[in-house]
Scaffold this active site. Structure first.
Site, PDB file in Angstrom:
ATOM      1  CG  ASN A   9      -2.121 -26.195 -13.034  1.00 45.01           C
ATOM      2  OD1 ASN A   9      -1.244 -27.041 -12.896  1.00 45.01           O
ATOM      3  ND2 ASN A   9      -3.412 -26.504 -13.167  1.00 45.01           N
ATOM      4  CD1 TRP A  10       3.807 -24.037 -15.185  1.00 45.40           C
ATOM      5  CD2 TRP A  10       5.695 -25.102 -14.605  1.00 45.40           C
ATOM      6  NE1 TRP A  10       4.775 -23.079 -14.951  1.00 45.40           N
ATOM      7  CE2 TRP A  10       5.943 -23.706 -14.601  1.00 45.40           C
ATOM      8  CE3 TRP A  10       6.737 -25.972 -14.271  1.00 45.40           C
ATOM      9  CZ2 TRP A  10       7.198 -23.167 -14.269  1.00 45.40           C
ATOM     10  CZ3 TRP A  10       7.984 -25.430 -13.950  1.00 45.40           C
ATOM     11  CH2 TRP A  10       8.203 -24.045 -13.948  1.00 45.40           C
ATOM     12  CE  LYS A  11      -4.012 -26.811 -16.871  1.00 46.80           C
ATOM     13  NZ  LYS A  11      -5.256 -26.775 -17.579  1.00 46.80           N
ATOM     14  CG  HIS A  94      -7.320 -27.854 -11.939  1.00 48.93           C
ATOM     15  ND1 HIS A  94      -7.814 -28.405 -13.105  1.00 48.93           N
ATOM     16  CD2 HIS A  94      -6.774 -26.662 -12.278  1.00 48.93           C
ATOM     17  CE1 HIS A  94      -7.572 -27.567 -14.104  1.00 48.93           C
ATOM     18  NE2 HIS A  94      -6.939 -26.508 -13.625  1.00 48.93           N
ATOM     19  CD  GLU A  96      -6.991 -29.674 -16.449  1.00 53.40           C
ATOM     20  OE1 GLU A  96      -5.894 -29.877 -15.902  1.00 53.40           O
ATOM     21  OE2 GLU A  96      -7.194 -28.751 -17.259  1.00 53.40           O
ATOM     22  CD  GLU A 166      -8.776 -22.652 -12.585  1.00 57.19           C
ATOM     23  OE1 GLU A 166      -7.916 -22.050 -13.223  1.00 57.19           O
ATOM     24  OE2 GLU A 166      -8.717 -23.856 -12.325  1.00 57.19           O
ATOM     25  N   GLY A 172      -8.477 -23.908 -20.931  1.00 62.41           N
ATOM     26  CA  GLY A 172      -7.776 -24.519 -22.057  1.00 62.41           C
ATOM     27  C   GLY A 172      -8.554 -24.443 -23.360  1.00 62.41           C
ATOM     28  CB  SER A 212      -8.651 -18.930 -21.908  1.00 60.14           C
ATOM     29  OG  SER A 212      -8.897 -20.292 -22.221  1.00 60.14           O
ATOM     30  N   GLY A 234      -2.144 -22.722 -19.769  1.00 60.65           N
ATOM     31  CA  GLY A 234      -1.333 -22.696 -20.993  1.00 60.65           C
ATOM     32  C   GLY A 234      -0.299 -21.577 -21.047  1.00 60.65           C
TER      33      GLY A 234
END
Ligand code: PEP
Length: 249
Positions: A9-11, A94, A96, A166, A172, A212, A234
């Site tokens: 996931n490159w966000k 997600h 976020e 998650e 992160g 992570s 990440g």
């Protein structure tokens, strides 16, 4: 055997030039595992990424979509728009999106329905925050997130659903759930599925861990029997690290 999957996931990272250079690096990597590999660039770079990776076995997927087919939803993207540029898998729920964009279980149920109605595959994310875990409420929270967004579906829909556990406290932060914590939760999720849909469905659904995951911990986490892969944030921004994780199976 369940499908092993590693999805990056490159966000909201990488402009077009950066996306192209990451793709160039990804194409230099060698896959030694059987895991299905996916990457999720931002909306503006989806088509370019799809085009650049179409001759590889890396699937380009979306980070989000709206539940409506079209209309007055300024700034949003629909399932059919994603499909029109070749995208057939979408990440939904997600943490976020839940935290910063107020996505609720009810809204996510509608998004899941829209994706499935458009013959898309869904990577459905959920997980508890730190306080839930500290108060031993984590299983209850996860159970309600899954049930509220997914348990109106027919059993047959689950062939197009991938689950991604998650824990929010591990995303992160550099803090990872221990392999045992991941396994315990994945086994609980599979039991929750089995209680409603039966063992065959429960045993067929891939459950990814996210939070992570790095080259130095992927092997231990993926070694657990109910962990079928990872959703990687990440570490997915570096092609060599990402493929070290892909090849950790
Ligand atoms: C994620 O955002 O889904 C994620 C797991 O991020 P990270 O790997 O950076 O914790």
């Amino acid at each position: 055997m369940r499908q092993q999957i590693v999805a990056g996931n490159w966000k909201m990272n990488n402009d077009l030039a950066q996306t192209e250079s990451l793709i160039t690096e990804l194409k230099k990597q060698t896959k030694t595992s059987k895991a299905e590999v996916m990457v999720a660039p931002t909306f503006t770079n989806l088509f370019r990424a799809f085009d650049a990776l179409r001759t590889t076995d890396i699937e380009v997927i979306a980070q989000n979509m709206h539940f409506a087919e079209n209309g007055a939803y300024t700034g949003e993207i629909s399932a059919s728009m994603l499909k029109s540029v070749g995208i057939t898998t979408v990440i939904l729920g997600h943490s976020e999106r839940r935290e910063y964009f107020n996505e609720t279980d009810a809204m996510l149920a509608k998004k899941v329905d829209a994706a499935l109605a458009n013959a898309m595959r869904v990577i459905f994310c959920f997980g508890e925050v730190l306080n839930d875990r500290k108060s031993s409420n984590h299983e209850q929270v996860v159970e309600s997130q899954i049930k509220n967004a997914l348990f109106h579906l027919e059993a047959s829909a689950f062939k197009n659903i991938v689950l991604a556990y998650e824990p929010v406290w591990a995303i992160g932060t550099g803090e990872t759930a221990s392999p045992e914590q991941a396994q315990d939760m994945h086994a609980f999720i599979r039991k929750t599925l089995s209680d409603t849909y039966g063992k065959t469905v429960a045993e067929s659904v891939s459950i990814l861990y996210g939070g992570s995951v790095k080259p130095n911990n992927a092997q231990e986490i993926f070694g657990k029997p109910d962990v079928d892969g990872g959703l990687i944030g990440g570490a997915a921004l570096n092609a060599a690290d990402f493929f070290d994780i892909v090849n950790a199976f």
